[in-house]
Write an enzyme that holds these catalytic residues in place. Structure first.
Site, PDB file in Angstrom:
ATOM      1  N   ASN A 127       4.454   6.921  -2.294  1.00 19.96           N
ATOM      2  CA  ASN A 127       2.889   6.775  -3.137  1.00 19.96           C
ATOM      3  C   ASN A 127       3.277   6.354  -4.691  1.00 19.96           C
ATOM      4  O   ASN A 127       4.240   6.832  -5.063  1.00 19.96           O
ATOM      5  CB  ASN A 127       2.328   8.084  -2.961  1.00 19.96           C
ATOM      6  CG  ASN A 127       0.804   7.942  -3.832  1.00 19.96           C
ATOM      7  OD1 ASN A 127       0.180   7.115  -3.382  1.00 19.96           O
ATOM      8  ND2 ASN A 127       0.548   9.181  -4.511  1.00 19.96           N
ATOM      9  N   GLY A 166      -7.099  -3.152  -4.610  1.00 17.02           N
ATOM     10  CA  GLY A 166      -6.012  -3.776  -3.845  1.00 17.02           C
ATOM     11  C   GLY A 166      -4.829  -4.872  -4.703  1.00 17.02           C
ATOM     12  O   GLY A 166      -4.201  -5.520  -4.207  1.00 17.02           O
ATOM     13  N   THR A 167      -4.849  -4.782  -5.954  1.00 10.92           N
ATOM     14  CA  THR A 167      -4.111  -5.247  -6.966  1.00 10.92           C
ATOM     15  C   THR A 167      -2.594  -4.846  -6.454  1.00 10.92           C
ATOM     16  O   THR A 167      -1.884  -5.845  -6.251  1.00 10.92           O
ATOM     17  CB  THR A 167      -4.182  -5.236  -8.493  1.00 10.92           C
ATOM     18  OG1 THR A 167      -4.323  -3.952  -8.837  1.00 10.92           O
ATOM     19  CG2 THR A 167      -5.589  -5.693  -8.760  1.00 10.92           C
ATOM     20  N   ASN A 168      -2.203  -3.708  -6.282  1.00 12.60           N
ATOM     21  CA  ASN A 168      -0.856  -3.381  -6.048  1.00 12.60           C
ATOM     22  C   ASN A 168      -0.613  -3.663  -4.613  1.00 12.60           C
ATOM     23  O   ASN A 168       0.554  -4.309  -4.186  1.00 12.60           O
ATOM     24  CB  ASN A 168      -0.837  -1.817  -6.029  1.00 12.60           C
ATOM     25  CG  ASN A 168      -0.469  -1.567  -7.439  1.00 12.60           C
ATOM     26  OD1 ASN A 168       0.187  -1.983  -8.281  1.00 12.60           O
ATOM     27  ND2 ASN A 168      -1.152  -0.196  -7.713  1.00 12.60           N
ATOM     28  N   MET A 200      -7.126   7.006  -1.042  1.00 11.61           N
ATOM     29  CA  MET A 200      -7.750   7.950  -1.752  1.00 11.61           C
ATOM     30  C   MET A 200      -7.853   9.234  -0.720  1.00 11.61           C
ATOM     31  O   MET A 200      -8.528  10.178  -1.196  1.00 11.61           O
ATOM     32  CB  MET A 200      -9.172   7.899  -2.399  1.00 11.61           C
ATOM     33  CG  MET A 200      -8.971   6.689  -3.566  1.00 11.61           C
ATOM     34  SD  MET A 200      -8.370   7.395  -5.027  1.00 11.61           S
ATOM     35  CE  MET A 200      -7.205   6.155  -5.414  1.00 11.61           C
ATOM     36  N   HIS A 259       1.669   7.088  -8.547  1.00  5.66           N
ATOM     37  CA  HIS A 259       0.729   7.773  -9.275  1.00  5.66           C
ATOM     38  C   HIS A 259       0.843   7.469 -10.615  1.00  5.66           C
ATOM     39  O   HIS A 259       1.758   7.135 -11.253  1.00  5.66           O
ATOM     40  CB  HIS A 259       1.198   9.319  -9.296  1.00  5.66           C
ATOM     41  CG  HIS A 259       0.020  10.192  -9.841  1.00  5.66           C
ATOM     42  ND1 HIS A 259      -0.928  10.703  -9.022  1.00  5.66           N
ATOM     43  CD2 HIS A 259       0.228  10.798 -10.939  1.00  5.66           C
ATOM     44  CE1 HIS A 259      -1.834  11.414  -9.951  1.00  5.66           C
ATOM     45  NE2 HIS A 259      -1.063  11.395 -11.154  1.00  5.66           N
TER      46      HIS A 259
END
Length: 189
Positions: free
Chosen positions: A102, A12-14, A85, A104
């Site tokens: 999203n 969860g850093t983003n 995921m 990537h």
């Protein structure tokens, strides 16, 4: 005001970076974090900012009534996938067309598709002796990593870079650019 839901599966850093970014924003706020894993550290990060969290397993995420009811309960207008995921169900893409993004960890279309996430991508980039890599922020479509590209940011690589070095460089790009691009998309830029 645009209400954002972040879908997460891991650390969860983003997620935390996005919550912080929108904390003092008058145009958009993170109103909900959804995880398919009850032990995702992203839930701890979100709780620090008093963002409501819901854990929905794969069956619940693929159940239209359950997921859509959860999103409508929080008046969600926009969805961000930040290390999520699972494949997004078609009904969600139909209901949030052009409103799901999203990130990537490669320059799509290189190193994308099923099974290409996180460390697997960095290992493939290293094995291919790439001279550069980066991040791709894209709309979510019914094809895995196949949605329209919104933005890409690059970093150069040297033959001495390890998989861990590549991962660190990608993380720096994510932290710097992902929230700003989300903000631009929401504002229609």
């Amino acid at each position: 005001m645009t209400n954002i839901a972040i879908f997460v599966s891991g650390n969860g850093t983003n997620c935390e970076n996005i919550i912080r970014y929108f904390n003092d924003n008058n145009d958009a706020k993170v109103r909900l974090v959804i995880s398919n894993k009850k032990d995702a550290y992203a839930l701890v990060r979100a709780a620090k900012y008093n963002v409501p969290c819901k854990v929905l397993d794969k069956t619940e995420i693929n159940d239209e009534k359950t997921l859509m009811d959860t999103l409508s309960q929080y008046d969600i207008d926009f969805i961000v996938l930040a290390g999520f995921m699972l494949m997004i169900p078609d009904f969600l893409i139909d209901n949030f067309n052009g409103r799901i993004v999203n990130i990537h960890p490669s320059l799509l279309p290189k190193f994308g598709g099923k099974g290409m996430y996180g460390h697997h991508v960095h290992e493939a980039v290293k094995a291919a002796n790439e001279k550069e890599t980066g991040i791709t922020i894209h709309y979510v479509s019914k094809i895995c990593d196949g949605g329209e590209i919104i933005a890409q940011f690059k970093t150069s690589l040297s033959p001495e870079d390890t998989v861990e070095d590549i991962e660190r460089k990608i993380h720096e790009l994510e932290q710097k650019h992902f929230p700003e691009v989300i903000n631009d998309v929401i504002k229609g830029k």
